[in-house]
Write a protein that holds these residues in place. Structure first.
Motif, PDB file in Angstrom:
ATOM      1  N   ALA A  56      34.976  56.033  25.102  1.00 37.38           N
ATOM      2  CA  ALA A  56      34.720  55.034  26.133  1.00 37.38           C
ATOM      3  C   ALA A  56      34.915  55.677  27.507  1.00 37.38           C
ATOM      4  CB  ALA A  56      35.674  53.852  25.985  1.00 37.38           C
ATOM      5  N   THR A  59      36.763  54.277  32.922  1.00 38.87           N
ATOM      6  CA  THR A  59      36.853  53.036  33.694  1.00 38.87           C
ATOM      7  C   THR A  59      37.000  51.802  32.814  1.00 38.87           C
ATOM      8  OG1 THR A  59      34.440  52.885  33.745  1.00 38.87           O
ATOM      9  CG2 THR A  59      35.526  53.946  35.630  1.00 38.87           C
ATOM     10  N   ILE A  60      36.681  51.938  31.498  1.00 40.62           N
ATOM     11  CA  ILE A  60      36.827  50.784  30.604  1.00 40.62           C
ATOM     12  C   ILE A  60      37.671  51.093  29.371  1.00 40.62           C
ATOM     13  CG2 ILE A  60      34.675  49.679  31.336  1.00 40.62           C
ATOM     14  CD1 ILE A  60      33.424  50.766  28.708  1.00 40.62           C
ATOM     15  N   ASN A  61      38.312  52.268  29.342  1.00 39.67           N
ATOM     16  CA  ASN A  61      39.132  52.656  28.201  1.00 39.67           C
ATOM     17  C   ASN A  61      40.527  52.062  28.360  1.00 39.67           C
ATOM     18  OD1 ASN A  61      40.615  53.892  26.191  1.00 39.67           O
ATOM     19  ND2 ASN A  61      39.601  55.873  26.419  1.00 39.67           N
ATOM     20  N   ALA A  62      40.806  51.011  27.609  1.00 42.13           N
ATOM     21  CA  ALA A  62      42.081  50.305  27.718  1.00 42.13           C
ATOM     22  C   ALA A  62      43.261  51.204  27.390  1.00 42.13           C
ATOM     23  CB  ALA A  62      42.086  49.071  26.820  1.00 42.13           C
ATOM     24  N   GLU A  69      46.332  47.335  35.411  1.00 39.41           N
ATOM     25  CA  GLU A  69      44.893  47.583  35.479  1.00 39.41           C
ATOM     26  C   GLU A  69      44.146  46.771  34.431  1.00 39.41           C
ATOM     27  OE1 GLU A  69      44.613  52.199  37.052  1.00 39.41           O
ATOM     28  OE2 GLU A  69      45.141  51.828  34.943  1.00 39.41           O
ATOM     29  N   LEU A  70      44.699  46.729  33.231  1.00 32.07           N
ATOM     30  CA  LEU A  70      44.068  45.958  32.159  1.00 32.07           C
ATOM     31  C   LEU A  70      44.053  44.475  32.502  1.00 32.07           C
ATOM     32  CD1 LEU A  70      42.749  45.877  29.407  1.00 32.07           C
ATOM     33  CD2 LEU A  70      45.019  45.859  28.372  1.00 32.07           C
ATOM     34  N   LYS A  73      41.355  43.786  35.094  1.00 32.76           N
ATOM     35  CA  LYS A  73      39.995  43.768  34.518  1.00 32.76           C
ATOM     36  C   LYS A  73      39.763  42.482  33.731  1.00 32.76           C
ATOM     37  CE  LYS A  73      38.675  48.532  34.534  1.00 32.76           C
ATOM     38  NZ  LYS A  73      37.671  48.567  35.575  1.00 32.76           N
ATOM     39  N   GLY A  77      36.973  39.560  34.535  1.00 31.10           N
ATOM     40  CA  GLY A  77      36.056  39.031  33.530  1.00 31.10           C
ATOM     41  C   GLY A  77      36.146  37.521  33.435  1.00 31.10           C
TER      42      GLY A  77
END
Length: 100
Positions: A56, A59-62, A69-70, A73, A77
């Motif tokens: 991934a 920028t979107i790898n949890a 940060e999570l 995001k 959403g």
């Protein structure tokens, strides 16, 4: 070389259809593509390409995000859904295919 062996395979119908579409554009029947694949296995002594999990983007790898940060995001959403900034999965995948 004469072809005398038959393979009976069970595959995902969608994967088969997409592969046939690509092979058709290449002017190659599925049997030839599979024959090439099997020859490459014997020549290389293994699968002729890397078999790995896709990575991934950072920028979107949890796994690489801090909790903050999570959460940010996820909140973005949620805010997008509340504001009506949404699209169907079919639309999203169609746009993805156009780019790739």
């Amino acid at each position: 070389m004469e072809k005398t062996t038959t393979l009976n395979l069970r595959v995902n119908p969608d994967v088969k259809k997409r592969a046939e579409e690509v092979l058709s554009q290449l002017g190659m029947p599925m049997s030839t593509a599979i024959d090439i694949y099997l020859k490459q296995i014997s020549l290389t002594g293994g699968i002729p390409f890397a078999v790995t999990l896709p990575k991934a983007p950072e920028t979107i790898n949890a796994d690489l995000m801090t909790v903050e940060e999570l959460q940010a995001k996820l909140q973005k959403g949620y805010d997008d859904v509340e504001a009506g900034n949404v699209q169907s999965a079919a639309e999203a995948f169609a746009k993805f295919r156009e780019k790739h």
